[in-house]
Motif scaffolding. Structure first.
Motif, PDB file in Angstrom:
ATOM      1  N   LEU A  22       0.709  -1.210   0.062  1.00 11.96           N
ATOM      2  CA  LEU A  22       0.121  -0.204   0.017  1.00 11.96           C
ATOM      3  C   LEU A  22       0.858   1.258   0.021  1.00 11.96           C
ATOM      4  CD1 LEU A  22      -3.183   0.379   2.460  1.00 11.96           C
ATOM      5  CD2 LEU A  22      -1.305   2.245   2.092  1.00 11.96           C
ATOM      6  N   GLU A  23       1.909   1.340   0.905  1.00 15.12           N
ATOM      7  CA  GLU A  23       2.809   2.412   0.915  1.00 15.12           C
ATOM      8  C   GLU A  23       3.516   2.649  -0.371  1.00 15.12           C
ATOM      9  OE1 GLU A  23       2.873   4.559   3.350  1.00 15.12           O
ATOM     10  OE2 GLU A  23       1.804   3.664   4.786  1.00 15.12           O
ATOM     11  N   MET A  24       3.658   1.582  -0.958  1.00 10.84           N
ATOM     12  CA  MET A  24       4.928   1.623  -2.229  1.00 10.84           C
ATOM     13  C   MET A  24       3.813   2.141  -3.270  1.00 10.84           C
ATOM     14  SD  MET A  24       7.215  -1.506  -2.092  1.00 10.84           S
ATOM     15  CE  MET A  24       6.099  -2.798  -2.181  1.00 10.84           C
ATOM     16  N   ALA A  25       2.778   1.738  -3.291  1.00  8.21           N
ATOM     17  CA  ALA A  25       2.083   2.013  -4.429  1.00  8.21           C
ATOM     18  C   ALA A  25       1.569   3.578  -4.368  1.00  8.21           C
ATOM     19  CB  ALA A  25       0.576   1.159  -4.404  1.00  8.21           C
ATOM     20  N   LYS A  26       1.430   4.056  -3.100  1.00  7.26           N
ATOM     21  CA  LYS A  26       0.869   5.539  -3.125  1.00  7.26           C
ATOM     22  C   LYS A  26       2.257   6.314  -3.284  1.00  7.26           C
ATOM     23  CE  LYS A  26      -1.161   8.274   0.557  1.00  7.26           C
ATOM     24  NZ  LYS A  26      -0.557   9.268   1.530  1.00  7.26           N
ATOM     25  N   HIS A  27       3.272   6.138  -2.660  1.00  9.32           N
ATOM     26  CA  HIS A  27       4.389   6.647  -2.834  1.00  9.32           C
ATOM     27  C   HIS A  27       4.898   6.836  -4.460  1.00  9.32           C
ATOM     28  CE1 HIS A  27       7.486   8.929  -0.760  1.00  9.32           C
ATOM     29  NE2 HIS A  27       8.580   8.094  -0.996  1.00  9.32           N
ATOM     30  N   ARG A  58      10.795   1.138   2.076  1.00  9.41           N
ATOM     31  CA  ARG A  58      12.120   1.979   1.642  1.00  9.41           C
ATOM     32  C   ARG A  58      12.976   1.028   0.820  1.00  9.41           C
ATOM     33  NH1 ARG A  58      13.862   5.161   6.986  1.00  9.41           N
ATOM     34  NH2 ARG A  58      13.755   2.911   7.828  1.00  9.41           N
ATOM     35  N   SER A  59      13.320  -0.143   1.180  1.00  8.10           N
ATOM     36  CA  SER A  59      14.336  -0.987   0.450  1.00  8.10           C
ATOM     37  C   SER A  59      13.825  -1.280  -1.007  1.00  8.10           C
ATOM     38  CB  SER A  59      14.714  -2.135   1.270  1.00  8.10           C
ATOM     39  OG  SER A  59      13.699  -2.784   1.478  1.00  8.10           O
ATOM     40  N   THR A  60      12.449  -1.541  -1.045  1.00 11.60           N
ATOM     41  CA  THR A  60      11.810  -2.085  -2.306  1.00 11.60           C
ATOM     42  C   THR A  60      11.839  -0.903  -3.308  1.00 11.60           C
ATOM     43  OG1 THR A  60      10.561  -3.697  -1.262  1.00 11.60           O
ATOM     44  CG2 THR A  60       9.930  -3.135  -3.398  1.00 11.60           C
ATOM     45  N   LEU A  61      11.362   0.478  -2.713  1.00  8.89           N
ATOM     46  CA  LEU A  61      11.442   1.636  -3.554  1.00  8.89           C
ATOM     47  C   LEU A  61      12.582   1.870  -3.953  1.00  8.89           C
ATOM     48  CD1 LEU A  61       8.957   3.793  -1.328  1.00  8.89           C
ATOM     49  CD2 LEU A  61       8.346   2.848  -3.550  1.00  8.89           C
TER      50      LEU A  61
END
Ligand code: NAP
Length: 370
Positions: A60-65, A281-284
């Motif tokens: 969820l955080e990654m998609a939004k960011h 963060r690490s995935t982004l």
């Protein structure tokens, strides 16, 4: 090596694995103190990213960011209504700012290989480029009895490894069209506890007693092995890098299956655990950092047997000793392709422009042009 020596080596790896998980819990915040939260991303305009499991936690955080950074984001989820509700909420939040987010939902249920085939057909019909695929969706059914998907596979193995493997291969033409492109697999340091017997991916032979830790850690190790072979099979001119990352130990819904008493303990240690935003963060980083392609090409040139692996603090790190076992990795590759209904030389054939038959697709895999 004798059987006894092998068993004690297995125990040593198991203990080392648990110590590493404990080390992560205790020190991840200190090790990651150089990182900003949220992570600052480079401009992402013009990039298309698919994020699986984007309705909760890290995804969820990654998609939004990623969408806030300007990317076109596809939330690949089984709960499409929940994903659409999130999009509405995010659009309202950013309505006063630069403009609407470029984000959409497509249905994907990793417990069904047919659903993966449907998703890929719908995506490939657009004939567009894909720049980043994030295989994030995953399960860890802690303490639960062994269960099987309707495709007949142990559920951790299916959701965490087999279905993302099929998705990745079916999206290869689109990823290569979008090159330079990346596949980022959200893995776990618990793969250090894993062991994969390619003849017993379902853990039903009786050689090992099933537990959710065995199911989860084995599925994450299988994902690293598969990713490493895929990275080796892709010619560097294809411009596609395949990576695995650990998000750290993160406070998400992943602990929903813990017994209530342990869940309370889990929520009482928030200082040590990353928030979902910190865990993203690490995935982004792996998905967007401009230096990643060069780092990956150095590993390729060294003929390093394991795909790039990043820890929760965004630093390159070592996958487990077993992940470096090239022989096992090849066996996992062959078995995986057999189970997901593709020929074991699917990647080579695709790269040579051949049409590859596919059991779970509506059409065959089409040739790539790179
Ligand atoms: N949290 C940690 O400490 C930690 C540590 C290491 C690795 N990881 C990995 O991080 C990834 C994200 O997990 P999380 O911690 O963010 O957990 P989470 O909050 O439970 O999120 C998991 C996501 O995966 C989706 N998902 C589960 N089964 C699915 C299926 N059959 N088809 C499609 N989507 C499915 C879930 O969707 P629904 O809402 O539909 O269930 C949810 O969106 C996982 O791969 C996990 O193994 C997490």
């Amino acid at each position: 090596m004798g059987g006894k020596a092998q068993i004690s080596l297995g125990w040593i790896e198991w203990i080392k694995g648990w110590l590493l998980v404990l080390y992560d819990i205790l020190f991840q915040r200190i090790l990651a103190c150089h990182l900003k939260n949220p992570l600052q991303l480079p401009p992402l305009n013009g990039l298309t990213c698919i994020v699986t499991g984007a309705t909760s936690g890290i995804g969820l955080e990654m998609a939004k960011h990623l969408a806030e950074g300007g990317a076109h984001v596809v939330m690949a989820c089984r709960k499409t209504r929940a994903a659409n509700d999130l999009i509405q909420k995010w659009q309202k939040e950013c309505s006063g700012m630069a403009g609407l987010l470029d984000i959409e939902v497509m249905e994907l249920d990793l417990l069904s290989l047919e659903s993966v085939g449907k998703f890929a057909s719908a995506w490939n019909a657009r004939q567009g480029p894909l720049h980043v695929l994030i295989n994030n969706a995953g399960i860890f059914s802690i303490g639960a009895p062994q269960t099987f998907s309707k495709d007949g596979f142990e559920e951790h193995m299916q959701v965490n490894h087999l279905a993302p493997a099929l998705l990745t291969l079916l999206l290869l033409p689109s990823l290569i069209r979008g090159s330079p492109s990346r596949v980022v697999n959200v893995n776990s340091n618990m793969h250090h506890l894993g062991f994969v017997d390619s003849n017993d991916l379902n853990v039903t032979s009786g050689k090992r007693k099933y537990s959710s830790v065995i199911g989860y850690s084995g599925s994450k190790l299988a994902q690293i092995m598969f990713s490493s072979v895929l990275q080796k099979k892709l010619p560097s001119e294809a411009g596609l890098n395949v990576m695995c990352v650990s998000p750290g130990v993160v406070m998400t819904n992943v602990a929903r299956d813990l017994p209530r008493i342990i869940q309370t303990g889990y929520h009482l240690i928030p200082y040590f655990l990353f928030s979902a935003q910190e865990g993203a963060r690490s995935t982004l980083f792996a998905a967007t950092d401009p230096d990643i392609p060069e780092y990956c090409s150095v590993l390729r040139a060294d003929d390093w047997p394991v795909c790039p692996y990043f820890s929760g603090d965004c630093r390159p790190t070592n996958a487990s000793a077993e992940a470096h076992n090239v022989d096992s990795a090849m066996k996992v590759w062959d078995k995986t392709l057999e189970l997901i209904g593709l020929p074991s030389n699917a990647v080579e054939r695709l790269m040579e422009g051949e049409v590859v038959p596919c059991k779970y697709c509506h059409q065959n895999m089409t040739e790539v042009d790179y």
